[in-house]
Scaffold this motif. Sequence first.
Motif, short mmCIF file in Angstrom:
data_model
loop_
_atom_site.label_atom_id
_atom_site.label_comp_id
_atom_site.label_asym_id
_atom_site.label_seq_id
_atom_site.Cartn_x
_atom_site.Cartn_y
_atom_site.Cartn_z
N ALA A 71 1.17 -0.29 7.56
CA ALA A 71 1.20 -1.66 7.05
C ALA A 71 2.01 -2.53 8.01
O ALA A 71 2.94 -2.03 8.62
CB ALA A 71 1.85 -1.67 5.66
N PRO A 72 1.66 -3.80 8.18
CA PRO A 72 0.64 -4.55 7.44
C PRO A 72 -0.71 -4.59 8.16
O PRO A 72 -1.56 -5.37 7.77
CB PRO A 72 1.25 -5.95 7.41
N TRP A 75 -4.80 0.62 7.40
CA TRP A 75 -4.69 1.38 6.15
C TRP A 75 -5.47 2.68 6.29
O TRP A 75 -6.43 2.92 5.55
CB TRP A 75 -5.20 0.52 4.98
N THR A 79 -5.49 2.82 0.35
CA THR A 79 -4.76 1.57 0.17
C THR A 79 -3.96 1.62 -1.12
O THR A 79 -4.27 2.39 -2.03
CB THR A 79 -5.75 0.39 0.10
N ARG A 532 0.30 -7.86 4.17
CA ARG A 532 -0.91 -7.46 4.90
C ARG A 532 -1.42 -8.67 5.67
O ARG A 532 -0.90 -9.77 5.51
CB ARG A 532 -1.97 -6.85 3.99
N GLU A 539 -0.20 -13.04 8.22
CA GLU A 539 0.41 -12.11 7.26
C GLU A 539 0.60 -12.81 5.92
O GLU A 539 0.94 -13.99 5.86
CB GLU A 539 1.77 -11.66 7.81
#
Length: 992
Positions: A71-72, A75, A79, A532, A539
């Motif tokens: 992260a971010p 994945w 998740t 994320r 972000e």
Amino acid sequence: MTDHVTVIPPTGVVPARFRPPTGSSDARTASLDGPWRFRLHPTARTGADPKDPGDDWDTIAVPGHWQLAQAPDAWPYGTPAYSNKLFPFPIDPPFVPDDNPTGEYRRIVELPEDWPTGGRTYLRFEGVDSWFEVAVNGTVVATSHGSRLPTEIDLTDVLQPGQNLLAVRVTQWSAFSYVEDQDQWWLSGIFRSVTLEHRPDAGLGHVGITADYHHTTGTGTIRVDVEDAAPGTRVTVAELGLDLAPGETATAAVDPWSAERPRLYEVVVQAPGERVVLQAGFRTVAIVDGVFLVNGAPVKLRGVNRHEFDPLRGRSVGAELMEQDVLLMKRHHINAVRTSHYPPHPHFLDLCDRHGLYVIDENDLETHGFEQEDGRWPGNPVDDPAWEDVLVDRVTRMVRRDAHHPSIILWSLGNEAGGGCNIAAMSAAVRALDPTRPIHYEGDWSSDHVDVYSRMYATSEHTELIGRGVDPALARPEADARRRLMPFLQCEYAHAMGNGPGGLSDYDDLFDRYPRLMGGFIWEWIDHGLSRRDAEGREFAAYGGDFGELFHDGTFVADGLVLPDRTPSPSLLEVAAVFAPVRLDVVDGGDALLVRNRYAFRDTAHLTFEWTLSHGSSVLATGTLDLGVLAPGASVRVTPPADLPLPPADHTPTFWTLRAVQHAADALDASWFAGGPWVVATGQLAVVPAVALADVAAGGARQEADGSYVVGPARFDEVGNLVTLHGRRVAELRVDAWRAPTDNDRRSGMWVGPSDEAVWKERGLHLLAERKISAALDADGALVVEARTAGPRTRNGFRTTYVWSSGADGSVDLRVRIVPDGRWTGSIARLGLLLTLDEAAASDVAVSWLGLGPDESYADSAKAAVGGAWSHTVRDLQTRYTHPQENGARRGVTHAALDFADGSTLTLDAGPTVYGGVPRAGVELSLRPWSDRALDLAAHPHELTPDGRLYVHVDAAQHGLGSAACGPGVLPNAVLNPAPAELTLRLTSRGL
Ligand code: GAL
């Protein structure tokens, strides 16, 4: 065979023992944190051989959750998923889906060369989510669960000289997921540290401290118990000159521990093989006549519920962030934490001991998903004897790990787990382990197995009934009689989701008023927004559904006082003002301030009371009040000095502001004082109220040949729409009664009836449009525009009369009267004007205003707001709530100046404002670079982009906030019912 659906306590483990602060024992430890080999499998049947070292597998950082490993940005291992109480899998205990992501971890373990010989070597896991199996050199040695509880395994007899292969298999889902159904992200893996711990011969296994304080004598009694103490073990408290055998009791004059004064004494426990330095705090928790006492004094818990959360690392929280949380709490006058809903990382408790926070330590237990609509909990593990050992094991591990912390004042058996036989069993186990602390569990509705009466989200009305002791009786008289002797705690209240909570001070006033009310814990400390990036690399803080989960509870995970990055939301400032240990409240109809010392143990000697007389941005005089020293609980009324200079009586109010300031810190305050001096409390009197706008103009309007109108700097089309103001294009000026719904507006108070949002939608407030009925010059030469504003499908609307006159110095004066038209029921969001101006750089417009500030305030959340002269850019007037919604209102505004990028300034002066026949101080002002509709539609703050316009709301009044996201809606004292509104405004421009 034991697997992840076998309902038994951990196997192959040693009994839980106390966890002293890191580094406080001289026994050797070796950290196993760092990169481990890792492979994620889709099911628990991984087929991976525990002898396989995984040399070609990925590496992953331990501690951490596998879902957040990269992260971010990426994945690779599934998740995160968020659900509140509903299980994201079928309720079929103890079974869980075959689709069960399972992590295989590998690490080579080699004892350091200088690892002591003799003794035992333990492997310790501080937290692994959810079930795990440990193998060493290919042989399974233990299985464990209890995600937020420690596990220790004695590896002495299985470790070989040189390299050993440690294999850990962790399943995401297990039987124990059924008892870990807390409202949070589902996140898996070894998320707290792993260590090898040497346990020396003749060392210290389990140590318990009992340190009581006797307030009548000022003495403390200490006893340190050492399980299986080796001969020669001694306990010393050098500061008190004590040298004791384990189990021996001694009494000495001491300074007590409290959250206000967290005085700790170093206790050295020396066994032949090990030395541990502990921190003892002398304090006694008692319940006397239904009142909760610490060290003999009634204490109100002004607390928060804290989940462990880091926006990048989930529940894998580092020591620095833990301390940041604690210090932020201290600085905002929070004195208590409920570790919702599991034992925190043990270091957090060390910090609470050191900095001073009362703690409810809560067992890792929640089974909320078993609750049915009809209030039954079929199949609930809490009422199933087959689960007794598991649940008793959990609570035992918590108490044994944590009991030496003076900060812990109550044990909690869990959260929202219904009732049943295992509550009784856990309660009995806790009492046997620790008779010194009362027991809490909200789900025990008749309080049979607990010592405090606890509820969540009780309304202030119901809380008051409980405070007065006249709440409805329980069916069983003996249970009722017992409960009436218990203090009352709101283990959760004032749900801080999005913009809110409103009504906090209504509760706090009750806590002060009724001795039986021992306070409460706001839900909750932090928004759990996970970091994320979107497709453009921006972000943002993600909530339920943002990871593509099909089953989730959306924004409900973002309900804290601080944003995920720990930026305080305005509600935290409100908390600081409401919870302030010294309060300066307006009394006597605004003529005096009542200074109340609400500390339980401190007098006010550390505070100075400093006042300022201000008129707009000018300070006319300052001074200090000598109030003497107020003892705990004492209060005094104060009025401004008689010889204050007389300010000019004009449109600007004059405030006398009193502040309780702490200038210096002693050792016990030093932790949170950094950056001081600190303003502990503020109170304010409007000594000379603003006088109404002088000489509101009448007339000066004219009609042009094309039918349009001109009123000084304002130009109108022929039907009366304002089209330019001081040369600036006006996109719209109309009545508005809607706001982008807050999370509280979106839900129904106490889960009953429609939400405010639904009511407003029903009335068409979200789609209001204004029809001009007529425009004409009146006898005085003013432009009078009549209008009706309404939404679709309804007969209800607002009839408005705008009276425009050209004022002095090229200004334009506007008098507006808005009258609800039709058969209105229910609330409206606001009532006032929306002025939309063309402005390319709306975010950069600098706004300075006279009114309440510097931060946002609402009718039921305004204790932190102070009258004065403030300034911000439009950008900074916005609060970036994790889920966008109404924000940023400034109340009581009598004057505002907007400085535009082109050097021009538009000022707005507010004359008398009246709502429902009642005069109000100034107007409520909100400015945005985007529309309320865009604000409503945005899912995250970064999606909001300025649209080339500046939206200026000038309201006579706005609806309160309430706490309906979970609990009561807006209380009657802050509901905005439709009523006639009057506004008077002067708009002036410079530089255009
Ligand atoms: C409570 C629960 C909390 C949280 C809250 C709503 O019922 O105990 O864990 O879910 O509601 O945010």
